[in-house]
Design a protein around this motif. Structure first.
Motif, PDB file in Angstrom:
ATOM      1  N   ALA A 176       0.832  -1.205   0.000  1.00  0.00           N
ATOM      2  CA  ALA A 176       0.000   0.000   0.000  1.00  0.00           C
ATOM      3  C   ALA A 176       0.864   1.251   0.000  1.00  0.00           C
ATOM      4  O   ALA A 176       0.577   2.225  -0.711  1.00  0.00           O
ATOM      5  CB  ALA A 176      -0.937  -0.013   1.207  1.00  0.00           C
ATOM      6  N   THR A 177       1.948   1.226   0.790  1.00  0.00           N
ATOM      7  CA  THR A 177       2.854   2.371   0.853  1.00  0.00           C
ATOM      8  C   THR A 177       3.493   2.647  -0.498  1.00  0.00           C
ATOM      9  O   THR A 177       3.690   3.811  -0.885  1.00  0.00           O
ATOM     10  CB  THR A 177       3.951   2.113   1.907  1.00  0.00           C
ATOM     11  OG1 THR A 177       3.338   1.931   3.181  1.00  0.00           O
ATOM     12  CG2 THR A 177       4.930   3.276   1.967  1.00  0.00           C
ATOM     13  N   GLU A 178       3.790   1.600  -1.238  1.00  0.00           N
ATOM     14  CA  GLU A 178       4.452   1.766  -2.531  1.00  0.00           C
ATOM     15  C   GLU A 178       3.477   2.037  -3.674  1.00  0.00           C
ATOM     16  O   GLU A 178       3.899   2.240  -4.812  1.00  0.00           O
ATOM     17  CB  GLU A 178       5.294   0.527  -2.846  1.00  0.00           C
ATOM     18  CG  GLU A 178       6.477   0.366  -1.888  1.00  0.00           C
ATOM     19  CD  GLU A 178       7.384  -0.798  -2.242  1.00  0.00           C
ATOM     20  OE1 GLU A 178       7.316  -1.292  -3.389  1.00  0.00           O
ATOM     21  OE2 GLU A 178       8.169  -1.208  -1.369  1.00  0.00           O
ATOM     22  N   GLY A 179       2.181   2.003  -3.386  1.00  0.00           N
ATOM     23  CA  GLY A 179       1.201   2.366  -4.405  1.00  0.00           C
ATOM     24  C   GLY A 179       0.649   1.213  -5.215  1.00  0.00           C
ATOM     25  O   GLY A 179       0.092   1.424  -6.304  1.00  0.00           O
ATOM     26  N   ILE A 180       0.771  -0.017  -4.702  1.00  0.00           N
ATOM     27  CA  ILE A 180       0.161  -1.164  -5.363  1.00  0.00           C
ATOM     28  C   ILE A 180      -1.289  -1.263  -4.902  1.00  0.00           C
ATOM     29  O   ILE A 180      -1.572  -1.314  -3.703  1.00  0.00           O
ATOM     30  CB  ILE A 180       0.902  -2.467  -5.018  1.00  0.00           C
ATOM     31  CG1 ILE A 180       2.346  -2.402  -5.522  1.00  0.00           C
ATOM     32  CG2 ILE A 180       0.177  -3.677  -5.602  1.00  0.00           C
ATOM     33  CD1 ILE A 180       3.207  -3.558  -5.051  1.00  0.00           C
ATOM     34  N   ALA A 181      -2.209  -1.270  -5.850  1.00  0.00           N
ATOM     35  CA  ALA A 181      -3.632  -1.404  -5.521  1.00  0.00           C
ATOM     36  C   ALA A 181      -3.956  -2.885  -5.428  1.00  0.00           C
ATOM     37  O   ALA A 181      -3.938  -3.599  -6.429  1.00  0.00           O
ATOM     38  CB  ALA A 181      -4.485  -0.733  -6.595  1.00  0.00           C
ATOM     39  N   ALA A 182      -4.238  -3.360  -4.230  1.00  0.00           N
ATOM     40  CA  ALA A 182      -4.496  -4.786  -4.007  1.00  0.00           C
ATOM     41  C   ALA A 182      -5.958  -4.991  -3.648  1.00  0.00           C
ATOM     42  O   ALA A 182      -6.481  -4.336  -2.738  1.00  0.00           O
ATOM     43  CB  ALA A 182      -3.598  -5.324  -2.906  1.00  0.00           C
TER      44      ALA A 182
END
Length: 475
Positions: free
Chosen positions: A222-228
């Motif tokens: 989430a911090t790195e911007g991956i939408a999971a």
């Protein structure tokens, strides 16, 4: 067909398991034939472990540049040449390839047949117009990426691990279906290399791992911007003008996720087709070849090793299987496979490693008759110095101190888990780890600190305080 070749052992498949069996057998003097229709080295070298870890290394280097501001540098966004990254991945493959090559195995004394092999009866294999008869056979044909039953998937282009590493153009938006180890690793790698990434799964992320440890990985994503998106229902996949669209159920409606590229990382399927297993009297099913603890099939002259044997799909397990097969096939020793101390690692950042029982498994088997020992990376001086404080180690031990398992999520978890693999495998008590002298400052001190927690309730109890005061009365 030429005259039959008669040998001691014949191996079908030159992946991790097959190569290990062939090398061991040939070097120990057995007449050995190795059959491989595709590329030597199998999935691990060409489309699995080697290229994926090489891509992860590149991604980690780029992330280190971004994070340099923590150490006083500018921390500028790196300019990434994705084609150059791809070239390095293939350079690594080419550097390792000679170790798995036809030439090397021929020098070892192994006859290599580069053709498709199939059984024609319980004691013979045909490959490339040659008939091979052997005292023992080993099927080590591995597995391949499985395509889930998603409506429309057959009509859109998509990557699997078998095609992903041939891509030289950075995806604008990579949609990954499957949040297991492969999906998670490749999602993070591509995000760090500059792509937008959306990660989808029908269930939870990394479902075989400890949920608390997975939460640390999820937070990093989430911090790195991956939408999971976990626990989703995928309605269909279709083409769009910009690439692909994945439709998800959302309440009574649907959510559309549009991406430029699609990666399918939703499990694997054993390679059991077109091997003539029926003719050989070998039972098999969707999970692979049925084997006993000695890795023998229903035809006791035929063994299976690696992914095709229907167990955990790890390269290191394939190597372990090879040793079990050699003991049985060459020396007739009743060696049995034992996976109680089998470790696995997901090479995300932070890494997530496991051996033995998870906390949930320990609770299921032992109720409250075990203890959880814990140490956080935030309490480790080396982790503080390097700015990698997210994560923890927890070990599951019996009340008498026998190690049942360990979970590590954090920097270099794959290296740190190895002392716990030894403890579980040898049935060591926790005192072996608590009593070791760990160099300072190292990340490895986290193991000693967690192990030492076992003794804390006794050492720092009121009873111990009274004992110390009494002993002090005697000078």
């Amino acid at each position: 067909m030429t005259d039959a070749i008669t040998v001691d052992i014949c191996i079908i498949g030159a992946g991790s398991a097959g190569l290990s069996v062939a090398a061991g057998a040939a070097r120990m003097g057995a007449r050995t034939v190795l059959i491989e229709a595709g590329r030597m080295g199998g999935d691990c070298l060409n489309t699995g472990c080697v290229p994926s870890k090489s891509l992860l290394a590149a991604a980690k280097a780029m992330q280190a540049i971004r994070a340099a501001r923590r150490f006083g540098a500018d921390g500028l966004e790196p300019r990434i040449d994705f084609a150059a990254v791809s070239r390095r991945v293939h350079d690594v493959i080419e550097t390792i390839a000679p170790h798995d090559s036809v030439e090397r195995f021929t020098r070892l004394g192994c006859k290599v047949i580069q053709a498709h092999g199939r059984f024609i009866d319980p004691g013979a294999v045909e490959a490339g117009g040659q008939l091979v008869r052997a005292r023992r056979f080993v099927v080590a044909t591995g597995s391949r990426a499985a395509a889930p039953a998603i409506p429309g998937l057959g009509g859109v282009p998509y990557f699997t691990n078998e095609t992903l590493f041939d891509n030289i153009v950075l995806p604008n938006h990579l949609v990954v279906i499957g949040a297991g180890p492969v999906g998670c690793e490749m999602a993070q790698a591509h995000r760090r290399l500059g792509a937008r990434v959306t990660l989808l799964d029908l269930g939870p992320m990394l479902p075989k791992d400890d949920p608390e440890a997975v939460a640390v990985v999820r937070k990093s994503f989430a911090t790195e911007g991956i939408a999971a998106f976990e626990g989703v229902t995928i309605l269909r996949v279709e083409r769009s003008q910009g690439g692909i669209v994945v439709a998800l159920r959302e309440g009574d409606g649907e959510r559309l996720i549009e991406g430029s590229h699609l990666l399918i990382a939703a499990g694997r399927r054993p390679n059991v087709e077109n091997l003539g297993l029926d003719a050989a009297g070998v039972r098999f099913g969707p999970k692979g070849i049925e084997v006993d603890a000695r890795l023998r099939s229903s035809n006791k002259r035929i063994f299976a090793a690696g992914d095709v044997a229907g167990s955990y799909q790890f390269t290191h397990l394939a190597g372990y299987h090879a040793a079990i097969v050699l003991k049985n096939a060459l020396f007739r020793l009743p060696a049995k496979a034992d996976t109680r101390a089998l470790p696995w690692v997901t090479f995300t950042d932070p890494e997530l490693a496991q051996v033995g029982l998870t906390e949930a498994q320990a609770r299921e088997r032992h109720g409250d008759r075990f203890r959880v020992l814990r140490s956080d990376f935030a309490d480790n001086d080396r982790a503080q110095a390097e700015g990698v404080v997210e994560g923890f180690l927890k070990a599951m031990v019996t009340r008498r101190g026998h190690v049942l398992g360990a979970t590590i999520v954090g920097p270099h978890a794959g290296e740190l888990i190895q002392s716990w693999v030894l403890a579980v495998g040898l049935g060591l008590k926790i005192g072996a780890l608590a009593g070791m002298i760990a160099p300072y400052p190292t990340l490895g001190e986290i193991s000693k600190r967690a192990a030492g927690c076992f003794y804390a309730p006794t050492l720092f109890s009121p009873r111990m305080r009274r004992l110390v005061r009494v002993l002090g009365m005697f000078g």
